[in-house]
Write an enzyme that holds these catalytic residues in place. Structure first.
Site, PDB file in Angstrom:
ATOM      1  N   THR A  63      15.231  -2.077  17.967  1.00  0.00           N
ATOM      2  CA  THR A  63      15.069  -0.719  17.559  1.00  0.00           C
ATOM      3  C   THR A  63      15.447  -0.088  19.088  1.00  0.00           C
ATOM      4  O   THR A  63      15.157  -0.707  20.098  1.00  0.00           O
ATOM      5  CB  THR A  63      13.342  -0.870  17.409  1.00  0.00           C
ATOM      6  OG1 THR A  63      12.785   0.440  17.491  1.00  0.00           O
ATOM      7  CG2 THR A  63      12.508  -1.890  18.258  1.00  0.00           C
ATOM      8  N   GLU A  86       8.450  -2.548  14.326  1.00  0.00           N
ATOM      9  CA  GLU A  86       7.464  -3.632  14.888  1.00  0.00           C
ATOM     10  C   GLU A  86       6.481  -4.214  13.902  1.00  0.00           C
ATOM     11  O   GLU A  86       5.979  -5.341  14.310  1.00  0.00           O
ATOM     12  CB  GLU A  86       7.046  -3.222  16.128  1.00  0.00           C
ATOM     13  CG  GLU A  86       7.639  -2.706  17.307  1.00  0.00           C
ATOM     14  CD  GLU A  86       8.378  -1.440  17.324  1.00  0.00           C
ATOM     15  OE1 GLU A  86       8.762  -0.827  16.374  1.00  0.00           O
ATOM     16  OE2 GLU A  86       8.898  -0.859  18.380  1.00  0.00           O
ATOM     17  N   LYS A 125       2.996  20.617  22.771  1.00  0.00           N
ATOM     18  CA  LYS A 125       1.847  21.316  23.542  1.00  0.00           C
ATOM     19  C   LYS A 125       1.831  22.745  23.952  1.00  0.00           C
ATOM     20  O   LYS A 125       2.934  22.950  24.830  1.00  0.00           O
ATOM     21  CB  LYS A 125       1.704  20.191  24.752  1.00  0.00           C
ATOM     22  CG  LYS A 125       0.873  19.058  24.466  1.00  0.00           C
ATOM     23  CD  LYS A 125       1.965  17.884  25.143  1.00  0.00           C
ATOM     24  CE  LYS A 125       1.695  16.413  24.452  1.00  0.00           C
ATOM     25  NZ  LYS A 125       2.711  15.796  24.391  1.00  0.00           N
ATOM     26  N   TRP A 159      -2.427  21.622  20.958  1.00  0.00           N
ATOM     27  CA  TRP A 159      -1.304  20.648  20.228  1.00  0.00           C
ATOM     28  C   TRP A 159      -1.109  21.007  18.692  1.00  0.00           C
ATOM     29  O   TRP A 159      -1.752  21.269  18.052  1.00  0.00           O
ATOM     30  CB  TRP A 159      -1.915  19.205  20.207  1.00  0.00           C
ATOM     31  CG  TRP A 159      -2.060  18.496  21.521  1.00  0.00           C
ATOM     32  CD1 TRP A 159      -2.466  19.258  22.886  1.00  0.00           C
ATOM     33  CD2 TRP A 159      -1.920  17.291  21.735  1.00  0.00           C
ATOM     34  NE1 TRP A 159      -2.397  18.315  23.672  1.00  0.00           N
ATOM     35  CE2 TRP A 159      -2.239  16.935  23.232  1.00  0.00           C
ATOM     36  CE3 TRP A 159      -1.842  15.996  21.006  1.00  0.00           C
ATOM     37  CZ2 TRP A 159      -2.214  15.780  23.656  1.00  0.00           C
ATOM     38  CZ3 TRP A 159      -1.916  14.805  21.732  1.00  0.00           C
ATOM     39  CH2 TRP A 159      -2.239  14.609  22.907  1.00  0.00           C
TER      40      TRP A 159
HETATM   41  P1  AMP Z   1      11.054   2.798  12.819  1.00  0.00           P
HETATM   42  O1  AMP Z   1      10.731   1.662  13.974  1.00  0.00           O
HETATM   43  O2  AMP Z   1      12.866   3.217  13.245  1.00  0.00           O
HETATM   44  O3  AMP Z   1      11.052   2.375  11.720  1.00  0.00           O
HETATM   45  O4  AMP Z   1      10.380   4.096  13.134  1.00  0.00           O
HETATM   46  C1  AMP Z   1       8.995   3.754  12.919  1.00  0.00           C
HETATM   47  C2  AMP Z   1       8.550   5.287  12.961  1.00  0.00           C
HETATM   48  O5  AMP Z   1       8.710   6.118  11.961  1.00  0.00           O
HETATM   49  C3  AMP Z   1       6.991   5.148  13.068  1.00  0.00           C
HETATM   50  O6  AMP Z   1       6.285   5.016  14.160  1.00  0.00           O
HETATM   51  C4  AMP Z   1       6.485   6.727  12.753  1.00  0.00           C
HETATM   52  O7  AMP Z   1       6.525   7.604  13.616  1.00  0.00           O
HETATM   53  C5  AMP Z   1       7.780   7.205  11.691  1.00  0.00           C
HETATM   54  N1  AMP Z   1       7.198   7.031  10.270  1.00  0.00           N
HETATM   55  C6  AMP Z   1       7.367   6.008   9.407  1.00  0.00           C
HETATM   56  N2  AMP Z   1       6.537   6.276   8.271  1.00  0.00           N
HETATM   57  C7  AMP Z   1       6.081   7.373   8.324  1.00  0.00           C
HETATM   58  C8  AMP Z   1       5.390   8.112   7.421  1.00  0.00           C
HETATM   59  N3  AMP Z   1       4.940   7.544   6.100  1.00  0.00           N
HETATM   60  N4  AMP Z   1       4.848   9.556   7.953  1.00  0.00           N
HETATM   61  C9  AMP Z   1       5.245   9.597   8.975  1.00  0.00           C
HETATM   62  N5  AMP Z   1       6.041   9.000   9.913  1.00  0.00           N
HETATM   63  C10 AMP Z   1       6.418   8.045   9.563  1.00  0.00           C
END
Ligand code: AMP
Length: 559
Positions: free
Chosen positions: A188, A335, A445, A450
């Site tokens: 990642t 993760e 911010k 926020w």
């Molecule tokens: P990744 O590790 O590339 O799969 O990214 C994961 C991240 O995607 C999470 O920590 C969130 O910030 C974002 N994410 C995944 N699903 C959602 C969702 N349904 N709404 C908002 N953010 C999301």
């Protein structure tokens, strides 16, 4: 604690939760359902089982042993599905390479994961050979083709995938081993530093598969996939095992359609001809699909799609609905294997207005079985689930990466206090629904308040002239930060920063956002930068804006 543990009877079989077990039931239920690869190949479930055994023989013959890491560089294909089973079933670890990373990053991940064997699609021969000289651990390569007769210019080549499978035995006796053995790994990319490796064990993948099957097949309000559905991923298989759905589909004996490289025409053709009913993707891919030429005017009725990886905005939800697509939001991360939560309309919401139900359909939703979710403040104190208090979302579940590969300090940070820290700001309400407000690092911010960039994107996206939007906070001497919006307009439309201000004014009057949320600048662009998995690339966007501001670029319009 003195619990009662009874030792097993002599000879009792202590069933380890291994990925090989997921393979048994699909072909038991369905002998004729197909695995389809583009318009190139189709075969039945018993053949899938046979091909996995053939692949295991080929890999064993090439010297792959338990504990080795075998990497795959391929588009979404039947071969990827076979590798997702055969490699871990040998006790080896499959490294699903993110082929969208830069060559330097791919090189880093392959050396870091200590890949011994690599399967390379002919599309990536150039890429592989550009880094091949610097690979420290790779001993053998396999070539993957779609049948074309390309000369294989790969070092230490064992042979071509299909030819090797055809010559191998269709039987393999897969041994039992410890269910806590690592089965999969991938990387990642964060905002800084090298990519980080996450990893999942057999036990974790089996439990994740069962919980995901119970979710997609069992929860009526989201009833996404039953045995008569037809599945096609539109999330790369290198991105968190295509969210685990290939394992679920195989468990259930569902027809699976693999589209190869994502080309809008091929996706639409497969959807039509193979009668696809269930998919999953990130919002930007769906945007691309519903706006592509070959999809123009098509009614996608009956297509159920999970949207995850980024927030599902209301404009996209409505646009998909108007085209017949039923969207369901879900949340997870690399993760977390990835499934954590999914939108759910419970009895209480069934009776609510359409407006209220839509609000809940686009939230990250309810934690799925076995997942525990909480929110904490910066000191790690738990915050109330009142729908108002915002804090970092922390998690516990049986399928979370237990750290980062050979990065103990980063792993300890991820797991501070015994909970996995997501880096996302969220609220939890009294129904247990998670609402992701923003990534911690993307919250703007401004003026002592926020502002959620996700909220702003959702509200801005409701303007009829706007096709796509991204909002980031940019440093501002007076206010700390101010939002800047990147916009892609629909053909034949115009908009400036003043016009956007007027669009947002009613939401300020309603108290949905504060007055500092109005972007001080907008940039009209033809495309918004995306990450390797198709999400808005806010790191790149910030860099671009800095450059445009320095150049006083005409792309920018200010208030
Ligand atoms: P990744 O590790 O590339 O799969 O990214 C994961 C991240 O995607 C999470 O920590 C969130 O910030 C974002 N994410 C995944 N699903 C959602 C969702 N349904 N709404 C908002 N953010 C999301």
């Amino acid at each position: 604690m003195q619990t009662r543990v009874i030792p097993p009877a002599e000879g009792a079989y202590e069933y380890p939760l291994l990925i090989k077990r997921l393979l048994m039931s699909g072909s038991r239920y369905e002998k004729t359902r197909e695995i389809v690869y583009r318009d190139v190949l189709r075969y039945s479930y018993p053949t899938l089982t046979e091909r996995i055994a053939r692949l295991a023989n080929v890999l064993t013959e090439a010297g792959v042993k338990a504990g080795d890491t075998v990497a795959v560089m391929d588009w979404d294909s039947h071969r990827y599905l076979e590798c997702m089973f055969a490699i871990p079933m040998l006790g080896a670890v499959i490294h699903t390479i993110n082929v969208r990373l830069s060559p330097e990053q791919i090189l880093f991940t392959m050396n870091h994961a200590e890949d011994r064997v690599v399967l390379v699609n002919s599309d990536f021969i150039g890429l592989y050979n550009a880094i091949g000289g610097q690979l420290e651990t790779v001993e053998k390569t396999f070539l993957i083709t779609d049948g074309e007769t390309k000369t294989a210019d790969l070092p230490n080549l064992v042979g071509e995938y299909e030819q090797l499978l055809a010559a191998a035995s269709p039987a393999y006796e897969f041994a039992d081993f410890d269910e806590n053995s690592v089965a999969t790994t991938f990387y990642t990319t964060g905002t800084t530093g090298n990519p980080k490796g996450v990893y999942f064990t057999h036990r974790q993948i089996v439990l994740h598969t069962l919980a995901e099957a119970a979710l997609v097949g069992g929860v009526d309000s989201v009833r996404l996939m039953g045995t008569n559905d037809v599945y096609m991923p539109i999330t790369p298989m290198f991105h968190v095992h295509a969210w685990g759905i290939p394992y679920v589909s195989t468990l259930m004996g569902i027809k699976q359609v693999y589209p190869g490289r994502y080309e809008p025409d091929m996706l639409v053709k497969l959807w039509q001809e193979e009668k696809v009913t269930f998919s999953h993707c990130v919002p930007t891919i769906l945007q691309m699909l519903i706006h592509c030429k070959s999809g123009e005017g098509l009614d996608f009725k009956g297509w159920k799609i999970i949207i995850g990886g980024s927030a599902l905005s209301r404009p996209l939800y409505e646009a998909a609905k108007a085209r017949g697509i039923q969207l369901t939001a879900a949340y997870g991360m690399s993760e977390t294997c990835p499934m954590i939560s999914c939108a759910h309309i419970n009895d209480q919401l069934q009776g609510a207005s359409e407006e209220e139900r839509t609000r809940y359909r686009i939230k990250a939703g309810v934690p799925v079985s076995l997942v525990e979710a909480a929110i904490v403040d910066t000191d790690g104190n738990f915050l109330p689930a009142d729908g108002e208090s915002q804090g970092e979302l922390v998690l516990r579940a049986p399928w979370l990466s237990m750290g980062y590969l050979r990065e103990p300090e980063k792993g300890a940070e991820l797991w501070a206090g015994g909970w996995l820290h997501t880096g996302d700001v969220a609220t939890l309400d009294d129904m247990g629904v998670i609402d992701i407000r923003d990534r911690i690092k993307d919250v703007i911010k401004t003026g002592g308040e926020w502002v959620s960039s996700l909220d702003l994107e959702d509200l801005i996206g409701r303007h009829g002239a706007i096709r796509e939007v991204a909002v980031v906070g940019m440093p501002d001497a007076q206010w700390g930060e101010r939002p800047v919006a990147l916009l892609v307009l629909r053909d034949g439309h115009a908009l400036d920063a003043q016009g956007l201000k007027e669009h947002l004014k009613p939401f300020i009057d309603l108290g949905q956002i504060n007055k500092w949320a109005i972007p001080s600048q907008i940039a009209l662009v033809t495309e918004i930068p995306k990450t390797s998995v198709g999400k808005l690339d806010k790191k790149r966007i910030r860099l671009d804006i800095v450059q445009w501001q320095a150049d006083s670029s005409p792309l920018l319009s200010s208030l």
